[in-house]
Scaffold this motif. Structure first.
Motif, PDB file in Angstrom:
ATOM      1  N   VAL A   1      -7.496  82.020  66.047  1.00 58.59           N
ATOM      2  CA  VAL A   1      -7.941  83.415  66.104  1.00 58.59           C
ATOM      3  C   VAL A   1      -9.459  83.459  65.984  1.00 58.59           C
ATOM      4  O   VAL A   1     -10.034  82.888  65.049  1.00 58.59           O
ATOM      5  CB  VAL A   1      -7.300  84.251  64.978  1.00 58.59           C
ATOM      6  CG1 VAL A   1      -7.841  85.677  65.001  1.00 58.59           C
ATOM      7  CG2 VAL A   1      -5.785  84.253  65.105  1.00 58.59           C
TER       8      VAL A   1
ATOM      9  N   GLN B   1     -12.293  89.003  66.292  1.00 55.49           N
ATOM     10  CA  GLN B   1     -11.138  89.866  66.511  1.00 55.49           C
ATOM     11  C   GLN B   1     -10.657  90.551  65.239  1.00 55.49           C
ATOM     12  O   GLN B   1      -9.757  91.392  65.291  1.00 55.49           O
ATOM     13  CB  GLN B   1      -9.975  89.053  67.108  1.00 55.49           C
ATOM     14  CG  GLN B   1     -10.239  88.478  68.482  1.00 55.49           C
ATOM     15  CD  GLN B   1      -9.070  87.656  68.974  1.00 55.49           C
ATOM     16  OE1 GLN B   1      -8.926  86.471  68.644  1.00 55.49           O
ATOM     17  NE2 GLN B   1      -8.211  88.274  69.762  1.00 55.49           N
ATOM     18  N   VAL B   2     -11.228  90.185  64.101  1.00 54.47           N
ATOM     19  CA  VAL B   2     -10.763  90.714  62.818  1.00 54.47           C
ATOM     20  C   VAL B   2     -11.951  91.216  62.007  1.00 54.47           C
ATOM     21  O   VAL B   2     -13.107  91.037  62.391  1.00 54.47           O
ATOM     22  CB  VAL B   2      -9.991  89.645  62.020  1.00 54.47           C
ATOM     23  CG1 VAL B   2      -8.776  89.156  62.796  1.00 54.47           C
ATOM     24  CG2 VAL B   2     -10.899  88.465  61.675  1.00 54.47           C
TER      25      VAL B   2
ATOM     26  N   SER C   1     -10.089  94.061  57.479  1.00 53.28           N
ATOM     27  CA  SER C   1      -9.265  94.216  58.684  1.00 53.28           C
ATOM     28  C   SER C   1      -8.311  95.406  58.558  1.00 53.28           C
ATOM     29  O   SER C   1      -7.816  95.713  57.468  1.00 53.28           O
ATOM     30  CB  SER C   1      -8.447  92.947  58.942  1.00 53.28           C
ATOM     31  OG  SER C   1      -9.272  91.863  59.281  1.00 53.28           O
TER      32      SER C   1
ATOM     33  N   ILE D   1     -11.604  87.848  57.506  1.00 60.75           N
ATOM     34  CA  ILE D   1     -10.492  88.799  57.588  1.00 60.75           C
ATOM     35  C   ILE D   1     -10.756  90.049  56.756  1.00 60.75           C
ATOM     36  O   ILE D   1     -10.183  91.107  57.011  1.00 60.75           O
ATOM     37  CB  ILE D   1      -9.179  88.130  57.130  1.00 60.75           C
ATOM     38  CG1 ILE D   1      -8.852  86.931  58.036  1.00 60.75           C
ATOM     39  CG2 ILE D   1      -8.022  89.102  57.132  1.00 60.75           C
ATOM     40  CD1 ILE D   1      -7.652  86.120  57.571  1.00 60.75           C
TER      41      ILE D   1
ATOM     42  N   ALA E   1      -5.585  94.225  63.327  1.00 56.96           N
ATOM     43  CA  ALA E   1      -6.029  92.844  63.128  1.00 56.96           C
ATOM     44  C   ALA E   1      -5.079  92.085  62.200  1.00 56.96           C
ATOM     45  O   ALA E   1      -4.803  90.902  62.404  1.00 56.96           O
ATOM     46  CB  ALA E   1      -7.446  92.827  62.557  1.00 56.96           C
ATOM     47  N   THR E   2      -4.562  92.778  61.191  1.00 55.01           N
ATOM     48  CA  THR E   2      -3.616  92.139  60.266  1.00 55.01           C
ATOM     49  C   THR E   2      -2.381  91.659  61.009  1.00 55.01           C
ATOM     50  O   THR E   2      -1.899  90.535  60.796  1.00 55.01           O
ATOM     51  CB  THR E   2      -3.212  93.121  59.155  1.00 55.01           C
ATOM     52  OG1 THR E   2      -4.368  93.463  58.382  1.00 55.01           O
ATOM     53  CG2 THR E   2      -2.176  92.506  58.234  1.00 55.01           C
TER      54      THR E   2
ATOM     55  N   ALA F   1     -12.537  97.114  63.178  1.00 55.38           N
ATOM     56  CA  ALA F   1     -11.390  97.910  62.756  1.00 55.38           C
ATOM     57  C   ALA F   1     -11.348  99.245  63.495  1.00 55.38           C
ATOM     58  O   ALA F   1     -12.380  99.869  63.708  1.00 55.38           O
ATOM     59  CB  ALA F   1     -11.455  98.148  61.247  1.00 55.38           C
TER      60      ALA F   1
ATOM     61  N   LEU G   1      -2.166  90.851  64.090  1.00 51.77           N
ATOM     62  CA  LEU G   1      -2.540  89.720  64.936  1.00 51.77           C
ATOM     63  C   LEU G   1      -2.510  88.419  64.152  1.00 51.77           C
ATOM     64  O   LEU G   1      -1.907  87.423  64.587  1.00 51.77           O
ATOM     65  CB  LEU G   1      -3.942  89.942  65.517  1.00 51.77           C
ATOM     66  CG  LEU G   1      -4.572  88.737  66.227  1.00 51.77           C
ATOM     67  CD1 LEU G   1      -3.767  88.361  67.464  1.00 51.77           C
ATOM     68  CD2 LEU G   1      -6.030  89.023  66.589  1.00 51.77           C
ATOM     69  N   VAL G   2      -3.136  88.422  62.983  1.00 51.55           N
ATOM     70  CA  VAL G   2      -3.189  87.202  62.167  1.00 51.55           C
ATOM     71  C   VAL G   2      -1.790  86.805  61.703  1.00 51.55           C
ATOM     72  O   VAL G   2      -1.408  85.626  61.747  1.00 51.55           O
ATOM     73  CB  VAL G   2      -4.132  87.402  60.963  1.00 51.55           C
ATOM     74  CG1 VAL G   2      -4.131  86.161  60.074  1.00 51.55           C
ATOM     75  CG2 VAL G   2      -5.551  87.711  61.433  1.00 51.55           C
TER      76      VAL G   2
END
Length: 257
Positions: free
Chosen positions: A207, A211-212, A89, A86, A93-94, A217, A96-97
């Protein structure tokens, strides 16, 4: 809520121009304390109902201190998402998580956020969360009022105050004008040690690590420079009545006016 570098400490960047969140002192973002306070007030107002306040954060190992403070303030449980992938990110992305973590915790009545983080100040994560969760949003609330499942906020703008209403479930972000955050009491500090605190990884949330992180970014810091040493100021004297003109010329040369 977010674990951020202490603004009074020696903040710095890593070699990849990301903020150093491991080698510096950190704490719960002050603006997120107001979100904790509003969540606790909402629970206290509906004391006859079964309501749980869960604190959620993403970050390195030390970020657990952020949710621990929320537990000390009165939150019932906490979740810390920790995964090396992570790091770096951006807000996309943040969000999303966070959304995946919220879905794993369970369907919320309210997702309460601060207006921004003190280290980035983007103010976009609440809106992104609302989109990902498929929930309405009422943001930048200076006042939060509830009645049943109805929420009404007051948002102060530059020229007017707006009143916006919504129906739970929804996402709310609050400003530092929404009410002073309480301090953890000794009883709260001791009670927090027995409250549930779970740690999730990206795998727990389903996840993909691709993706992160910094490599995907949409925004990144390209370069940084150390703040130059402080130099002596200039003194404008008004011995012959020309001080005002000299002051205006100085301000104009610095593009302050």
């Amino acid at each position: 809520m977010k674990y951020v570098p202490d603004a009074t400490a020696d903040r710095r960047f890593e070699s990849d121009n990301t903020v150093d969140r491991v080698g510096v002192d950190g704490l719960l973002s002050e603006l997120d304390e107001y979100a904790v306070e509003q969540a606790l007030q909402l629970k206290e107002k509906r004391a006859d109902e079964e309501i749980t306040v869960t604190a959620l954060t993403i970050g390195p190992e030390k970020a657990v201190d952020a949710v621990r403070k929320a537990l000390q303030m009165g939150a019932d449980s906490a979740v810390h998402v920790q995964d090396d992938a992570i790091a770096g990110s951006d807000a996309v992305a943040t969000s999303l998580v966070l959304a995946k973590a919220i879905e794993k915790i369970g369907q919320p009545d309210v997702v309460m956020c601060g207006m921004a983080s003190t280290d980035a100040g983007m103010s976009v994560v609440p809106a992104m969360l609302a989109e990902r969760l498929g929930l309405p949003q009422v943001t930048m609330a200076a006042v939060v009022e509830t009645q049943g499942n109805q929420v009404r906020i007051k948002r102060d703008g530059d020229t007017a105050t707006e009143v916006v209403g919504g129906t739970m479930p929804l996402v709310i972000s609050v400003t530092d004008q929404s009410g002073e955050a309480r301090y953890p009491s000794f009883k709260g500090i001791m009670a927090a040690k027995k409250k549930p605190l779970e740690t999730y990884t990206l795998a727990d949330l389903g996840v993909d690590a691709g993706q992160v992180g910094l490599s995907v970014a949409w925004s990144a810091v390209e370069d940084t420079a150390a703040r130059p040493p402080r130099t002596a100021g200039e003194i404008v004297k008004d011995e012959d009545g020309s001080g005002a003109t000299a002051l205006v010329e100085f301000l104009a040369s610095k593009k302050f006016i």
